[in-house]
Design a protein around this motif. Structure first.
Motif, PDB file in Angstrom:
ATOM      1  N   UNK A  43       0.483  -1.462   0.334  1.00 27.40           N
ATOM      2  CA  UNK A  43      -0.101  -0.508  -0.440  1.00 27.40           C
ATOM      3  C   UNK A  43       0.924   1.858  -0.134  1.00 27.40           C
ATOM      4  N   UNK A  44       2.376   1.192   0.186  1.00 28.45           N
ATOM      5  CA  UNK A  44       2.963   2.388   0.389  1.00 28.45           C
ATOM      6  C   UNK A  44       2.829   3.010  -0.947  1.00 28.45           C
ATOM      7  N   UNK A  45       2.887   2.680  -1.977  1.00 24.45           N
ATOM      8  CA  UNK A  45       2.945   3.367  -3.370  1.00 24.45           C
ATOM      9  C   UNK A  45       1.587   3.817  -3.403  1.00 24.45           C
ATOM     10  N   UNK A  46       0.821   4.504  -2.815  1.00 24.60           N
ATOM     11  CA  UNK A  46      -0.328   5.512  -3.512  1.00 24.60           C
ATOM     12  C   UNK A  46      -0.089   7.044  -2.113  1.00 24.60           C
ATOM     13  N   UNK A  47       1.347   6.649  -1.505  1.00 22.09           N
ATOM     14  CA  UNK A  47       1.871   7.676  -0.460  1.00 22.09           C
ATOM     15  C   UNK A  47      -0.301   8.756  -0.148  1.00 22.09           C
ATOM     16  N   UNK A  48      -0.360   7.258   0.386  1.00 18.84           N
ATOM     17  CA  UNK A  48      -1.703   8.243   1.213  1.00 18.84           C
ATOM     18  C   UNK A  48      -1.167   8.741   2.693  1.00 18.84           C
ATOM     19  N   UNK A  49      -1.506   9.841   3.075  1.00 22.76           N
ATOM     20  CA  UNK A  49      -1.432  10.403   4.062  1.00 22.76           C
ATOM     21  C   UNK A  49      -1.577  10.279   5.315  1.00 22.76           C
ATOM     22  N   UNK A  50      -1.480  10.916   6.435  1.00 18.08           N
ATOM     23  CA  UNK A  50      -1.625   9.507   7.973  1.00 18.08           C
ATOM     24  C   UNK A  50      -3.296   9.843   8.013  1.00 18.08           C
ATOM     25  N   UNK A  51      -3.721  11.502   7.365  1.00 16.32           N
ATOM     26  CA  UNK A  51      -5.336  11.735   7.129  1.00 16.32           C
ATOM     27  C   UNK A  51      -5.999  10.524   6.641  1.00 16.32           C
ATOM     28  N   UNK A  52      -5.816  10.355   5.476  1.00 15.41           N
ATOM     29  CA  UNK A  52      -5.705   9.353   4.638  1.00 15.41           C
ATOM     30  C   UNK A  52      -6.284   7.600   5.112  1.00 15.41           C
ATOM     31  N   UNK A  53      -5.104   7.400   5.889  1.00 15.82           N
ATOM     32  CA  UNK A  53      -4.927   5.805   6.351  1.00 15.82           C
ATOM     33  C   UNK A  53      -5.621   6.210   7.732  1.00 15.82           C
ATOM     34  N   UNK A  54      -5.824   7.557   8.595  1.00 14.18           N
ATOM     35  CA  UNK A  54      -6.831   7.231   9.595  1.00 14.18           C
ATOM     36  C   UNK A  54      -8.465   7.214   9.333  1.00 14.18           C
ATOM     37  N   UNK A  55      -8.587   8.212   8.070  1.00 17.33           N
ATOM     38  CA  UNK A  55      -9.758   7.867   7.844  1.00 17.33           C
ATOM     39  C   UNK A  55     -10.327   6.226   6.803  1.00 17.33           C
ATOM     40  N   UNK A  56      -9.418   5.828   6.706  1.00 12.06           N
ATOM     41  CA  UNK A  56      -9.381   4.240   6.134  1.00 12.06           C
ATOM     42  C   UNK A  56     -10.033   2.865   7.474  1.00 12.06           C
ATOM     43  N   UNK A  57      -9.522   4.048   8.614  1.00 13.62           N
ATOM     44  CA  UNK A  57      -9.582   2.975   9.693  1.00 13.62           C
ATOM     45  C   UNK A  57     -10.554   3.043  10.519  1.00 13.62           C
ATOM     46  N   UNK A  58     -11.550   4.075   9.683  1.00 10.93           N
ATOM     47  CA  UNK A  58     -12.730   4.016  10.575  1.00 10.93           C
ATOM     48  C   UNK A  58     -13.907   3.534  10.110  1.00 10.93           C
ATOM     49  N   UNK A  59     -14.767   2.366  11.008  1.00 10.23           N
ATOM     50  CA  UNK A  59     -15.164   1.136  10.617  1.00 10.23           C
ATOM     51  C   UNK A  59     -16.682   1.672  10.496  1.00 10.23           C
ATOM     52  N   UNK A  60     -17.326   0.632  10.147  1.00 10.98           N
ATOM     53  CA  UNK A  60     -19.046   1.085   9.040  1.00 10.98           C
ATOM     54  C   UNK A  60     -19.569  -0.240   8.415  1.00 10.98           C
ATOM     55  N   UNK A  61     -18.906  -1.505  10.390  1.00 11.63           N
ATOM     56  CA  UNK A  61     -19.531  -2.476  10.163  1.00 11.63           C
ATOM     57  C   UNK A  61     -21.105  -2.272  11.166  1.00 11.63           C
ATOM     58  N   UNK A  62     -22.663  -3.270  10.607  1.00 11.87           N
ATOM     59  CA  UNK A  62     -23.537  -3.200  11.299  1.00 11.87           C
ATOM     60  C   UNK A  62     -23.273  -2.591  12.299  1.00 11.87           C
TER      61      UNK A  62
END
Length: 362
Positions: A178-197
């Motif tokens: 996943x490193x090559x996408x150059x995701x910022x810490x902000x994007x990584x934290x957003x991708x860590x938010x859970x939206x399970x039921x």
């Protein structure tokens, strides 16, 4: 002032010299693996093996069949055949004059997550993280608390909780690409938010709006732009409440045992060190990861001390070539130190732990 070292059960079981070797470091406490994620580790000191490949998350204590009505951990299938590796190792350590803390990794298990995908973290795109159990689910909370109660029921030890909340995007996939996408810490934290039921139910109508905002922000960054601000206040508050309740229940089960929590006081953080408001969670002590730059870690300790009256334990790694000891951390307010890791360290690094503890005790 407590000085302790981390150790794995396989560092001790089958090695009659291990407990005395660890005691010789000058520590008074050993944080001993009792429930742990998959790992490959070297064992430079063991008389019969050199590399241990723990293929899945496992419980190293005795698994009593009638205590697991829902989710349950797996037993280890590697190394020696011993249904109670934790008990065997803990007995050797106490026999050498050391106290023991059970090192409990609660919500990080690819084995359980793969078997029960409906209770895993799900990101804003609907994609699951099988290594991350979501504690919004009652089944996951029951699983975590059963681990705690089983340790308390079977052993007279204190507790250290790791992964007592959400794991996110950055923790634990296969051959990470996943490193090559150059995701910022902000994007990584957003991708860590859970939206399970379960998390969606807790958020209500806010869940759909927040998920859309997360997808818009992450996609904008991946397209070369800047992520738009996302207000995740409600979800972070939900996470904080779940973690606080889980710690409260674990502490109740612990009784007179000391309960330490690996944590950071940034509510956006996910992973082994749970992100919480230090004023809303009440273990007996917080364990702060002080790896990397020592001055930055000292600033972290000082800032945390301003937000809690609970003791702060510095978790330091002797495996880092740039490790600068613990003097600055103790001066910054650390009430104790846990050194990572008595089983993984070379002779030179073990000597450094021994010297550091001796100097700190003067």
């Amino acid at each position: 002032m407590s000085h302790g070292v981390f150790a794995y059960t396989w560092d001790l079981v089958g090695d009659p010299e291990a407990a005395a070797r660890i005691a010789g470091l000058g520590a008074d406490t050993v944080t001993l693996q009792a429930a742990y994620h998959s790992v490959r580790g070297i064992t430079p000191w063991h008389p019969t093996h050199r590399v241990v490949h723990a293929e899945h998350a496992a419980a190293y204590f005795r698994l009593r069949e009638n205590r697991w009505p829902g989710l349950r951990p797996l037993a280890p299938t590697w190394g020696v055949e011993n249904p109670d590796r934790f008990g065997t190792a803990a007995a050797a350590l106490t026999g050498a004059g050391l106290s023991v803390e059970a090192w409990l990794v609660l919500t990080h298990s690819s084995a359980v997550g793969s078997a029960y995908p409906d209770v895993t973290v799900r990101n804003a795109y609907g994609e699951r993280y099988p290594y991350a159990l979501c504690p919004s689910h009652q089944l996951v909370r029951d699983y975590a608390l059963t681990i705690v109660s089983e340790i308390c029921d079977q052993y007279d030890v204190d507790l250290m909780l790791e992964a007592c909340g959400w794991l996110g995007f950055d923790h634990g996939s296969h051959h990470e690409k996943t490193e090559g996408a150059d995701l910022s810490i902000t994007a990584r934290r957003l991708l860590s938010l859970c939206f399970c039921p379960a998390c969606r139910t807790a958020l209500g109508a806010e869940a759909d709006r927040l998920a859309r905002s997360v997808r818009t922000a992450v996609d904008a960054e991946l397209a070369g732009g800047h992520p738009t601000p996302v207000d995740a206040t409600a979800l972070l508050a939900h996470r904080g409440a779940v973690i606080a309740d889980l710690v409260r229940e674990a502490k109740s089960l612990a009784g007179d045992r000391r309960l330490l929590l690996m944590a950071t006081d940034d509510p956006w953080v996910t992973g082994p060190d749970v992100g919480v408001d230090f004023q809303s969670v009440a273990p007996d002590a917080f364990v702060l990861k002080c790896w990397g730059d020592t001055q930055a870690a000292a600033r972290q300790l000082k800032a945390a001390a301003e937000r809690t009256d609970l003791p702060l334990i510095a978790n330091v790694t002797a495996l880092d070539l740039d490790w600068n000891g613990v003097t600055e951390l103790l001066e910054a307010g650390a009430a104790g130190v846990r050194y990572y890791h008595a089983g993984l360290a070379s002779k030179a690094r073990l000597d450094r732990i021994r010297t550091t503890i001796a100097e700190a005790r003067r």
